[in-house]
Design a protein around this motif. Structure first.
Motif, short mmCIF file in Angstrom:
data_model
loop_
_atom_site.label_atom_id
_atom_site.label_comp_id
_atom_site.label_asym_id
_atom_site.label_seq_id
_atom_site.Cartn_x
_atom_site.Cartn_y
_atom_site.Cartn_z
N VAL A 179 61.24 133.87 85.72
CA VAL A 179 60.02 134.56 85.44
C VAL A 179 59.93 135.77 86.31
CG1 VAL A 179 58.09 133.66 86.06
CG2 VAL A 179 58.12 134.72 84.02
N THR A 180 60.14 135.46 87.49
CA THR A 180 60.10 136.57 88.80
C THR A 180 61.20 137.80 88.74
OG1 THR A 180 61.09 135.33 90.42
CG2 THR A 180 58.62 134.91 89.96
N PHE A 181 62.27 137.47 88.36
CA PHE A 181 63.44 138.21 88.25
C PHE A 181 63.16 139.62 87.63
CE2 PHE A 181 66.31 134.20 88.58
CZ PHE A 181 65.73 133.80 89.70
N LYS A 182 63.65 140.62 88.32
CA LYS A 182 63.62 141.89 87.58
C LYS A 182 63.87 142.14 86.25
CE LYS A 182 62.99 145.34 90.68
NZ LYS A 182 63.43 146.04 91.66
N ASN A 183 65.00 141.47 86.22
CA ASN A 183 66.17 141.80 84.84
C ASN A 183 65.74 140.75 84.00
OD1 ASN A 183 67.20 139.78 86.38
ND2 ASN A 183 69.26 140.68 85.95
N ALA A 184 64.94 139.78 84.10
CA ALA A 184 64.76 138.41 83.26
C ALA A 184 63.69 138.99 82.16
CB ALA A 184 64.22 137.22 83.81
N PRO A 212 60.71 136.68 96.31
CA PRO A 212 61.91 137.44 96.94
C PRO A 212 62.88 136.50 97.63
CG PRO A 212 60.24 137.11 98.65
CD PRO A 212 59.77 136.58 97.04
N TYR A 213 62.92 135.20 97.10
CA TYR A 213 63.90 134.19 97.84
C TYR A 213 65.04 133.86 96.96
CZ TYR A 213 59.78 133.46 100.45
OH TYR A 213 58.50 133.56 101.23
N ARG A 214 65.43 134.97 95.98
CA ARG A 214 66.35 134.77 94.94
C ARG A 214 67.79 134.49 95.90
NH1 ARG A 214 67.91 138.25 89.51
NH2 ARG A 214 69.55 136.60 88.42
N GLY A 215 68.67 133.45 95.56
CA GLY A 215 69.83 133.11 96.10
C GLY A 215 69.85 132.19 97.19
N LYS A 216 68.51 131.78 97.59
CA LYS A 216 68.22 130.94 98.99
C LYS A 216 67.77 129.70 98.14
CE LYS A 216 67.01 134.46 102.27
NZ LYS A 216 67.39 135.68 101.63
N ARG A 217 67.71 128.61 99.13
CA ARG A 217 67.39 127.31 98.56
C ARG A 217 65.95 127.32 98.36
NH1 ARG A 217 66.06 122.27 102.57
NH2 ARG A 217 64.41 123.39 103.08
N ASN A 218 65.60 126.86 97.17
CA ASN A 218 64.26 126.99 96.27
C ASN A 218 63.54 125.98 96.96
OD1 ASN A 218 62.29 127.71 94.88
ND2 ASN A 218 63.04 127.32 92.85
N GLU A 219 62.25 125.74 96.83
CA GLU A 219 61.49 124.65 97.44
C GLU A 219 59.88 124.60 96.76
OE1 GLU A 219 59.59 125.23 101.62
OE2 GLU A 219 61.54 125.48 101.77
N VAL A 223 56.55 127.47 93.91
CA VAL A 223 55.88 127.67 92.72
C VAL A 223 54.88 128.30 92.52
CG1 VAL A 223 54.27 125.76 92.63
CG2 VAL A 223 55.56 125.97 90.48
N ARG A 224 54.03 128.80 93.69
CA ARG A 224 52.84 129.66 93.60
C ARG A 224 53.49 131.05 93.23
NH1 ARG A 224 47.92 129.49 96.16
NH2 ARG A 224 47.14 131.73 96.39
N LEU A 225 54.48 131.56 93.69
CA LEU A 225 55.09 132.87 93.17
C LEU A 225 55.32 132.70 91.64
CD1 LEU A 225 57.68 133.12 95.98
CD2 LEU A 225 55.36 134.32 95.71
N VAL A 226 55.81 131.78 91.18
CA VAL A 226 55.76 131.96 89.42
C VAL A 226 54.43 131.85 88.81
CG1 VAL A 226 56.55 130.28 87.74
CG2 VAL A 226 57.80 130.13 89.65
N ALA A 227 53.37 131.16 89.37
CA ALA A 227 52.05 131.44 88.78
C ALA A 227 51.35 132.59 88.83
CB ALA A 227 51.24 129.92 89.32
N GLU A 228 51.80 133.32 90.17
CA GLU A 228 51.24 134.34 90.62
C GLU A 228 51.88 135.81 89.43
OE1 GLU A 228 52.17 135.15 94.39
OE2 GLU A 228 50.35 134.26 95.09
#
Length: 257
Positions: A179-184, A212-219, A223-228
């Protein structure tokens, strides 16, 4: 507080630093995490984590990609654990994955139906994995009367119309990093159109890290970035998204704080 409703802290990617990853999540305001086990090794590890940390719960099932490997003994083992363990809060992730061709479609569909039946038997929500199989997923959910138990459309990537169809079947829509991806486009439309009372947030970590961590290991702290992002799309305060998605998660998983 936030709840990461779908995370794989039992993955090999966290073998060296899972305690630090969990600490960062707590520091970021993620008060509870639901770890998903989808085969014998990941279920065993999920059990260890849930028994170590009071704020970690677990969902167990068998992944559709590996449906061809699932035996009667595996399903019986899952049922016994889910029936007896107080921290099992759902069955899954189950569903269909037509992107990979390891397991034939008919084998996946049969296992999907059996796990829906198990969720209904145990009165637990069913957590749905769907990749390139939306039509069959929705059809089987309807045929198996999955609305009786309801559940979660995990890391939902479909259209707002499909999301509304799933909501009508008593399913929550869970949004993650995409949901945070520019092209999504579709996840953003879903975030805007689906009422907050039907939404959850997740990471699916270590996969699908948000911008801004796309392509890196998620953790799970991310999830705060998703909610934001959902708050921004809906033009409402972040605190409202955090409060309501947490309420939704506690309700569907029947977690007593």
């Amino acid at each position: 507080m936030l709840i990461d409703t779908h995370v794989h802290l039992n993955a090999d990617q966290y073998e060296e630093d899972v305690d630090e990853v969990i600490r960062r999540a707590l520091d970021a305001g993620v008060g509870k995490m639901v770890v998903v086990g989808f085969d014998r090794p990941t279920i065993r590890r999920a059990l260890e984590l849930a028994e170590t940390y009071p704020f970690i719960y677990l969902v167990i099932g068998w992944h559709p990609v590996d449906a061809v490997d699932c035996t009667e003994e595996d399903l019986q083992w899952i049922e016994e654990i889910a029936a007896d363990h107080p921290k099992v809060v759902g069955i899954g992730e189950t569903g269909l994955d037509y992107h990979w061709d390891k397991s034939p479609k008919d084998v996946q569909q049969e296992l999907f139906r059996r796990q829906i039946a198990l969720a209904k038997k145990l009165k637990l929500p069913v957590i749905i994995h769907n990749r390139d199989a939306t039509g069959d997923v929705v059809r089987i959910l309807k045929e198996e009367h999955a609305a009786e138990t309801g559940g979660i459309m995990h890391c939902f990537s479909g259209s707002p119309e499909t999301a509304k169809e799933c909501v009508e079947m008593n399913f929550m829509i869970s949004l993650g990093g995409p949901v945070t991806f520019k092209n999504a486009r579709q996840p953003k439309e879903v975030a805007k159109e689906i009422p907050l009372e039907h939404l959850l947030v997740e990471t699916d970590a270590p996969y699908l890290a948000p911008h801004p961590y796309r392509g890196k290991r998620n953790e799970p702290s991310y999830v705060r970035l998703v909610a934001e992002q959902i708050a921004q799309l809906k033009e409402i305060p972040f605190e409202e998204v955090a409060r309501k998605t947490t309420e939704n998660a506690l309700k569907i998983f029947e977690i007593r704080e």
